[in-house]
Design a protein around this motif. Structure first.
Motif, PDB file in Angstrom:
ATOM      1  N   LYS A 241      -0.196  12.698   3.891  1.00  0.00           N
ATOM      2  CA  LYS A 241      -1.635  12.929   3.769  1.00  0.00           C
ATOM      3  C   LYS A 241      -2.397  11.596   3.772  1.00  0.00           C
ATOM      4  O   LYS A 241      -3.413  11.444   4.472  1.00  0.00           O
ATOM      5  N   HIS A 242      -1.896  10.650   2.988  1.00  0.00           N
ATOM      6  CA  HIS A 242      -2.584   9.355   2.900  1.00  0.00           C
ATOM      7  C   HIS A 242      -2.457   8.554   4.187  1.00  0.00           C
ATOM      8  O   HIS A 242      -3.358   7.783   4.537  1.00  0.00           O
TER       9      HIS A 242
ATOM     10  N   TRP B 279       0.844  -1.211   0.000  1.00  0.00           N
ATOM     11  CA  TRP B 279       0.000   0.000   0.000  1.00  0.00           C
ATOM     12  C   TRP B 279       0.871   1.250   0.000  1.00  0.00           C
ATOM     13  O   TRP B 279       0.615   2.203  -0.735  1.00  0.00           O
ATOM     14  N   LYS B 280       1.911   1.246   0.817  1.00  0.00           N
ATOM     15  CA  LYS B 280       2.745   2.432   1.015  1.00  0.00           C
ATOM     16  C   LYS B 280       3.546   2.808  -0.233  1.00  0.00           C
ATOM     17  O   LYS B 280       3.760   3.997  -0.505  1.00  0.00           O
TER      18      LYS B 280
ATOM     19  N   GLU C 133      -5.143   9.910   6.501  1.00  0.00           N
ATOM     20  CA  GLU C 133      -6.462   9.441   6.083  1.00  0.00           C
ATOM     21  C   GLU C 133      -6.667   7.975   6.469  1.00  0.00           C
ATOM     22  O   GLU C 133      -7.722   7.583   6.965  1.00  0.00           O
ATOM     23  N   ARG C 134      -5.634   7.167   6.220  1.00  0.00           N
ATOM     24  CA  ARG C 134      -5.770   5.737   6.526  1.00  0.00           C
ATOM     25  C   ARG C 134      -5.844   5.496   8.025  1.00  0.00           C
ATOM     26  O   ARG C 134      -6.626   4.643   8.482  1.00  0.00           O
TER      27      ARG C 134
ATOM     28  N   TYR D 136       2.853   5.649  -2.919  1.00  0.00           N
ATOM     29  CA  TYR D 136       2.886   7.087  -2.630  1.00  0.00           C
ATOM     30  C   TYR D 136       4.320   7.588  -2.498  1.00  0.00           C
ATOM     31  O   TYR D 136       5.182   6.913  -1.930  1.00  0.00           O
TER      32      TYR D 136
ATOM     33  N   THR E 298       3.538  12.874  -0.797  1.00  0.00           N
ATOM     34  CA  THR E 298       2.095  12.631  -0.606  1.00  0.00           C
ATOM     35  C   THR E 298       1.774  11.607   0.478  1.00  0.00           C
ATOM     36  O   THR E 298       0.620  11.459   0.861  1.00  0.00           O
TER      37      THR E 298
END
Length: 419
Positions: A198-199, A187-188, A202-203, A191, A195
């Motif tokens: 920010k993600h 997942w990481k 959110e996660r 990005y 960025t």
């Protein structure tokens, strides 16, 4: 949800006992009773084995649907049913008999037979007049182990909760952690450094909201997660796990651990949260060491003063080695001990790190096992307070890399000093 195997074992025993009174004659009743006595003996031995395992590590979900106190009472009712069934055949049975010679001999002779062995030798060697007493004694044995389990599970110690949690975490790391880490890395990697933050935020918000739904109310959630500091409370997590084992499916921790889906998801959240925290707050480069010999000496002196307060609590085999062990630990991890974390109220050095190390040394037998963590905390702090959780959880409270470095270093030092 299906009943656990442990519940079914007891339920089948109860059903079998309930039909004794329908036997057509005394011969039939004795035959049924001998079969039931074998079952009761083996069931008691099985639960004795479980109790021994649970005394080393508390269960999570295993036998969660068995109310051991209630089943103890049911076993007592079974003993009464035996007396009633024999009274219908004009045989008086003393249901208060205990460990008769005939029962001891029967128990020893039949326990050696394998599950798939069709021998009838133990039954044939039994005096027919002893059959009802053997059955009563077998059920009494079962009653006692069930009540012992009930008492044990209803009064776990803080030390057992802490050590059990560490063992479950260790099993998770061996068998499930890598998969969780690989999913996170996948997942990481999508990005860029620009960025990612920010993600991550959110996660973390989404993951926390999903995690929160696992609990019935805000109070339960607060037991395992410090919303003010946005951190897991591992002491609270351990306590919640072992007092709400029915929430997390059926899991086992033997040589080939099997975690339920619920338990996997719980530990996956904890692991993912740690990974996200580490990426959101990367360790800053430490400032260059300041050459202040007096400051170094002063810090070591302060730490030694604290350690002296618990010297009398050291295990006898470690009393003479303790100063050298602590000298090596302090020298190697001075920077980590010297700097208090942002959420630590005491700022002169990191009491958290120091107490976590003390907790780990106690778990390894350096400090006496008969000394409770409450006593250790009082010796260190002057009273029993919130700092006890660091002694309870040991290195589990520290960030992953520091925890692993300390665990490896301390293990090697203990091995060398003990040699």
């Amino acid at each position: 949800m299906e009943n656990t195997g442990d519940y079914n074992i007891l339920s089948h025993l109860e059903q079998k006992c309930s039909v004794l009174k329908f036997s057509s004659c005394l011969m039939s009743l004795n035959a049924m009773s001998m079969s039931l006595a074998v079952d009761a003996c083996r069931t008691a031995k099985y639960f004795e084995m479980l109790l021994e395992q649970w005394q080393e590590c508390l269960p999570l979900g295993n036998a969660y649907d068995v109310n051991f106190s209630l089943w103890g009472q049911k076993t007592w009712e079974m003993m009464k049913q035996v007396g009633e069934a024999y009274s219908l055949n004009r045989v008086n049975v003393n249901i208060y008999e205990y460990e008769t010679e005939s029962y001891v001999n029967f128990k020893e002779s039949q326990q050696s037979a394998g599950v798939y062995e069709a021998t009838m030798r133990p039954v044939m060697q039994t005096d027919v007049n002893d059959v009802p007493i053997i059955l009563v004694c077998a059920l009494r044995d079962l009653y006692e182990v069930l009540m012992e389990i009930s008492e044990f599970l209803n009064s776990p110690t803080e030390e057992l909760i802490a050590t059990s949690y560490e063992k479950w975490v260790s099993a998770y790391k061996r068998h499930y952690q890598r998969t969780c880490k690989n999913r996170y890395k996948k997942w990481k990697i999508q990005y860029s450094a620009r960025t990612l933050r920010k993600h991550l935020q959110e996660r973390m918000s989404a993951e926390l909201e999903t995690f929160k739904k696992r609990f019935l109310n805000e109070d339960e959630f607060e037991q395992v997660f410090d919303t003010e500091q946005q951190k897991m409370d591992f002491d609270g997590m351990a306590r919640f796990l072992f007092t709400h084992a029915d929430r997390f499916g059926v899991s086992f921790i033997d040589d080939r651990p099997m975690f339920s889906q619920e338990l996997q998801e719980l530990f996956n959240f904890v692991e993912t949260w740690k990974l996200m925290e580490a990426d959101l707050h990367p360790t800053k480069k430490r400032a260059e060491k300041q050459d202040k010999t007096s400051e170094i000496d002063e810090l070591e002196q302060k730490v030694n003063t604290v350690l002296q307060s618990i010297e009398p609590l050291a295990d006898a085999s470690w009393a003479q080695h303790l100063p050298l062990l602590w000298k090596h630990i302090f020298t190697t991890f001075r920077r980590e001990i010297a700097k208090a974390g942002p959420h630590e109220k005491f700022k002169e050095y990191s009491k958290k790190t120091l107490y976590c190390i003390i907790g780990d040394l106690k778990a390894r037998g350096v400090y006496r096992k008969d000394v409770t963590n409450v006593e250790l905390t009082k010796a260190l702090e002057g009273s029993n307070n919130g700092m006890r959780k660091y002694i309870n959880n040991g290195l589990l409270e520290l960030e992953p890399s520091l925890k692993e470095n300390l665990r490896a270093f301390i293990g090697k030092e203990i091995e060398q000093i003990s040699a």
